[in-house]
Motif scaffolding. Structure first.
Motif, PDB file in Angstrom:
ATOM      1  N   CYS A   1      17.842  12.245   3.883  1.00 36.92           N
ATOM      2  CA  CYS A   1      16.658  12.545   3.066  1.00 36.92           C
ATOM      3  C   CYS A   1      15.605  13.274   3.891  1.00 36.92           C
ATOM      4  CB  CYS A   1      16.080  11.253   2.492  1.00 36.92           C
ATOM      5  SG  CYS A   1      17.079  10.473   1.210  1.00 36.92           S
ATOM      6  N   LEU A   2      15.420  12.827   5.125  1.00 31.49           N
ATOM      7  CA  LEU A   2      14.421  13.449   5.986  1.00 31.49           C
ATOM      8  C   LEU A   2      14.816  14.865   6.362  1.00 31.49           C
ATOM      9  CD1 LEU A   2      11.764  12.936   7.458  1.00 31.49           C
ATOM     10  CD2 LEU A   2      13.075  12.090   9.406  1.00 31.49           C
TER      11      LEU A   2
ATOM     12  N   SER B   1      14.116   7.969   3.484  1.00 31.03           N
ATOM     13  CA  SER B   1      15.052   7.648   4.559  1.00 31.03           C
ATOM     14  C   SER B   1      14.609   6.464   5.399  1.00 31.03           C
ATOM     15  CB  SER B   1      15.219   8.871   5.471  1.00 31.03           C
ATOM     16  OG  SER B   1      13.992   9.212   6.088  1.00 31.03           O
ATOM     17  N   SER B   2      13.543   5.779   4.984  1.00 31.21           N
ATOM     18  CA  SER B   2      13.026   4.670   5.799  1.00 31.21           C
ATOM     19  C   SER B   2      13.991   3.499   5.886  1.00 31.21           C
ATOM     20  CB  SER B   2      11.682   4.194   5.227  1.00 31.21           C
ATOM     21  OG  SER B   2      11.853   3.731   3.897  1.00 31.21           O
TER      22      SER B   2
ATOM     23  N   GLY C   1      10.625  12.623   2.051  1.00 32.25           N
ATOM     24  CA  GLY C   1      11.893  12.425   2.733  1.00 32.25           C
ATOM     25  C   GLY C   1      11.838  11.308   3.752  1.00 32.25           C
ATOM     26  N   SER C   2      10.723  11.196   4.465  1.00 32.20           N
ATOM     27  CA  SER C   2      10.593  10.093   5.419  1.00 32.20           C
ATOM     28  C   SER C   2      10.527   8.751   4.704  1.00 32.20           C
ATOM     29  CB  SER C   2       9.341  10.304   6.279  1.00 32.20           C
ATOM     30  OG  SER C   2       8.161  10.251   5.486  1.00 32.20           O
TER      31      SER C   2
ATOM     32  N   ILE D   1      16.771   3.489   7.003  1.00 32.03           N
ATOM     33  CA  ILE D   1      17.551   3.583   8.230  1.00 32.03           C
ATOM     34  C   ILE D   1      16.979   2.670   9.310  1.00 32.03           C
ATOM     35  CG2 ILE D   1      16.243   5.452   9.304  1.00 32.03           C
ATOM     36  CD1 ILE D   1      20.081   5.092   9.197  1.00 32.03           C
TER      37      ILE D   1
ATOM     38  N   THR E   1      22.028  11.179  -1.900  1.00 35.09           N
ATOM     39  CA  THR E   1      20.903  11.188  -0.971  1.00 35.09           C
ATOM     40  C   THR E   1      20.012  12.407  -1.198  1.00 35.09           C
ATOM     41  OG1 THR E   1      22.254  10.025   0.663  1.00 35.09           O
ATOM     42  CG2 THR E   1      20.274  11.118   1.459  1.00 35.09           C
TER      43      THR E   1
ATOM     44  N   GLN F   1      21.212   7.741   4.555  1.00 34.31           N
ATOM     45  CA  GLN F   1      19.861   7.840   4.014  1.00 34.31           C
ATOM     46  C   GLN F   1      18.955   8.668   4.896  1.00 34.31           C
ATOM     47  OE1 GLN F   1      19.338   6.684   0.844  1.00 34.31           O
ATOM     48  NE2 GLN F   1      21.530   6.350   1.126  1.00 34.31           N
ATOM     49  N   LEU F   2      19.347   8.805   6.174  1.00 35.01           N
ATOM     50  CA  LEU F   2      18.555   9.645   7.061  1.00 35.01           C
ATOM     51  C   LEU F   2      18.601  11.112   6.647  1.00 35.01           C
ATOM     52  CD1 LEU F   2      16.823   9.375   9.607  1.00 35.01           C
ATOM     53  CD2 LEU F   2      18.854   9.869  10.970  1.00 35.01           C
TER      54      LEU F   2
END
Length: 485
Positions: A292-293, A103-104, A99-100, A106, A379, A289-290
Motif C-alpha cells: 500500500c505504501l 500498510s500500518s 498508503g502508510s 505490517i 492491496t 500490506q506494505l
C-alpha cells in the motif's frame, strides 16, 4: 470474544468519521489530534493493565479497543489536511499518507517477533503509550490552530486605487494593460467587490506589495451534500468497501475451500495441510500490506497530473499565455485547473475500478498460486480507492466541507459494509463454504463503480462549456486581448 472486540473497534474506526469531520470543520484538526493521541495512549495503558489479571480485567479490552479505534481515526483523519501544504503535489502526498495508514498492519508482525523474543507484553504497551504521548507533544508544539487552506483558496492580493488607472503621462500601455487585466480578473471572480467601495479594487500582488489572504466565496454545504459527484461517490465507495472487507473476513474460509475442495469429511493429514496452507498464505497476505505504501503514490501522481501547468480561471488565461511568451492573438487552449482535476479523477477511478474487476475475476478462479495475484490486487485497490476519493473531494468541494463529506462517506460505507456478515453466513451455511456465487454477485455489483467516472466525464464536458463561455459580468473592454498604448 477477541473477534467481537475487534469488530467493535473496527466499526468505530469508520463510523466516528462523520462527527469527527463536523468537529474538524468547526474547530480545526489540532484539538482532535490531541484528543486522539490521548485516547491512543489510554488504550495502550488499559491493555498493559489488563495483562496483570486477565480473569478479572479482561472486559477492559472492549474499552481499550474502542479507544484504539477512535484514536486511530482521529490521527488518520486529521493527517489528511497536511497535504494542502504541498501545493500541486497535494494528491501525491495524500495518497502517500493513506498508503502508510493502509500498510500500518505490517507493524504487528514486528511486535509479535519482539514479544516472542522475551519482551513482556506490558513493556511493549507502555512503550507504545509513551510514543502516543510524543504525538500529543508534537500537536501542542507544531500544529497550527487554524485549518490548512487548499492552494487554490489562498489568494495573495494587494489594494490598488482607481487613481492609478488615470491615463496620465506616467501610465504606459503595458502598465495600463496590466491594471485592466487585473481588474477584469477580480470582476470575474468577485463581482461583489464593487460593494466594498469604488475607491479600491483587489489585484494580484507583485514583489512590491504586501500579501494578505482573502476568504473563498462561501458555498452552501447542502449544495455539496446533494451534488451528483458526492452521491455517485457514495455508491462507488460503499460497494468497494464491502468488496474489500468481505474478502478480508472470508479469506481464510476461501483458502480452506481451495485446499479441501468442499470435502466435509477431512482426515488428519488434510486438516494439517489446511492449517499449514492457510497459515502460509495468511502470512504472505499480511506482509503484502506494505505494498500500500509503495503503490498509493501512483494514484496520487495520477491525480496531480499536469496541475502545475493549469490556470485558475479563463480570466487568467491571457496573462498565463503572455507569461510564457505567447502572443495573445495566437490560438491557445489553456488547461483550467478544475477541469484538469476532474480529468485526473476520471483516470484514477477508472484504473481503480479496473483493478477491482480484475480482483473479482481472480477470486472466481480455483487456483492457490493465483491467489498471490489476488493479494496484490486487493492491496492496491484498498489503498487506491481511499486516495482517489480523498483527492476528488479536495478537488471538487471547498476545504471547509472536506471533513464532513469524508466523514459522511466513511459512515455510509461502514454501515453498508455490515452486509459482509450475512454474506459470510450464507457462504459457510447454505453454500457449504463455496465462495463462487458470492464472489460472482460482488463482481457484478463492482461494475456499478464505473458509473462515477462516467458521470465525471459528463460533468467535465458541462464544466468546459461553462468555462469557455465569457462571463456576463465582465465588460467587453476588460476582456480585450490587447490594449493599444
Amino acid at each position: 470474544m477477541l473477534n467481537l472486540g475487534f469488530m467493535v473497534g473496527s466499526f468505530l474506526l469508520s463510523a466516528t468519521t462523520l462527527p469527527l469531520g463536523v468537529l474538524m470543520d468547526r474547530f480545526g484538526p489540532r484539538p482532535l489530534r490531541m484528543v486522539g493521541s490521548a485516547c491512543f495512549a489510554a488504550s495502550c495503558t488499559l491493555m498493559a493493565v489488563t495483562i496483570q489479571d486477565t480473569e478479572a480485567l479482561s472486559p477492559l479490552i472492549f474499552l481499550a479497543l474502542s479507544l484504539n479505534g477512535f484514536a486511530g481515526i482521529c490521527l488518520t483523519f486529521t493527517s489528511l489536511t497536511l497535504p494542502n501544504m504541498f501545493g500541486n503535489l497535494r494528491s501525491t502526498f495524500m495518497a502517500l499518507m493513506i498508503g502508510s495508514y493502509a500498510s500500518s498492519a505490517i507493524t504487528f508482525p514486528g511486535i509479535k517477533l519482539i514479544y516472542e523474543a522475551g519482551v513482556p507484553f506490558m513493556v511493549i504497551m507502555f512503550t507504545w503509550s509513551g510514543l502516543a504521548c510524543l504525538i500529543f507533544l508534537n500537536c501542542v508544539l507544531n500544529w497550527p490552530s487554524e485549518h490548512f487552506p487548499a492552494p487554490e483558496e489562498v489568494d495573495y492580493t494587494k489594494k490598488i486605487k482607481l487613481a492609478e488607472l488615470a491615463l496620465t503621462h506616467k501610465v504606459t500601455g503595458d502598465r495600463f494593460y496590466r491594471h485592466v487585466t487585473a481588474v477584469g480578473q477580480r470582476l470575474s471572480q468577485e463581482p461583489r467587490s464593487l460593494d466594498r467601495g469604488t475607491n479600491a479594487f483587489l489585484a494580484p500582488a507583485d514583489g512590491r506589495g504586501a500579501s494578505q489572504s482573502q476568504p473563498e466565496k462561501a458555498v452552501p454545504f447542502r449544495q455539496s451534500l446533494c451534488s451528483p459527484v458526492f452521491l455517485w461517490s457514495l455508491l462507488t465507495m460503499s460497494l468497494t468497501q464491502l468488496r474489500v472487507i468481505f474478502y478480508m473476513a472470508a479469506m481464510n474460509k476461501m483458502l480452506e475451500f481451495l485446499v479441501t475442495r468442499g470435502q466435509q469429511q477431512q482426515t488428519h493429514e488434510l486438516q494439517q495441510k489446511v492449517a499449514e496452507t492457510v497459515g502460509f498464505y495468511s502470512s504472505v497476505f499480511g506482509a503484502m500490506q506494505l505494498l500500500c505504501l509503495a503503490t498509493c503514490p501512483l494514484i496520487g501522481y495520477i491525480m496531480d497530473w499536469r496541475i502545475k501547468d493549469c490556470v485558475d480561471a479563463p480570466a487568467r488565461a491571457a496573462a498565463h499565455s503572455k507569461a510564457r511568451g505567447r502572443s495573445a492573438t495566437e490560438p491557445a487552449r489553456p488547461r483550467y485547473c478544475k477541469m484538469q482535476k476532474v480529468s485526473n479523477a476520471i483516470s484514477a477511478f477508472t484504473l481503480t475500478n479496473l483493478l477491482l474487476v480484475g480482483f473479482g475475476v481472480t477470486c472466481l478462479i480455483d487456483s492457490l498460486p493465483l491467489q498471490l495475484v489476488t493479494f496484490v490486487l486487493h492491496t492496491m485497490v484498498r489503498g487506491f480507492f481511499h486516495s482517489a476519493c480523498g483527492s476528488l473531494y479536495a478537488a471538487v468541494f471547498p476545504s471547509s466541507h472536506f471533513g464532513t463529506l469524508t466523514g459522511l462517506q466513511s459512515l455510509v460505507s461502514a454501515v453498508f459494509a455490515l452486509l459482509q456478515q450475512p454474506l459470510f453466513m450464507a457462504m459457510v451455511g447454505p453454500l457449504r463454504g463455496e465462495p463462487f456465487w458470492v464472489n460472482l454477485g460482488l463482481l457484478v455489483c463492482s461494475l456499478l463503480g464505473f458509473l462515477l467516472p462516467a458521470y465525471l466525464f459528463c460533468y467535465r464536458a458541462r464544466l468546459q462549456r461553462e468555462l469557455v463561455e465569457p462571463s456576463p459580468g465582465i465588460p467587453t473592454a476588460l476582456c480585450a486581448p490587447k490594449v493599444a498604448a
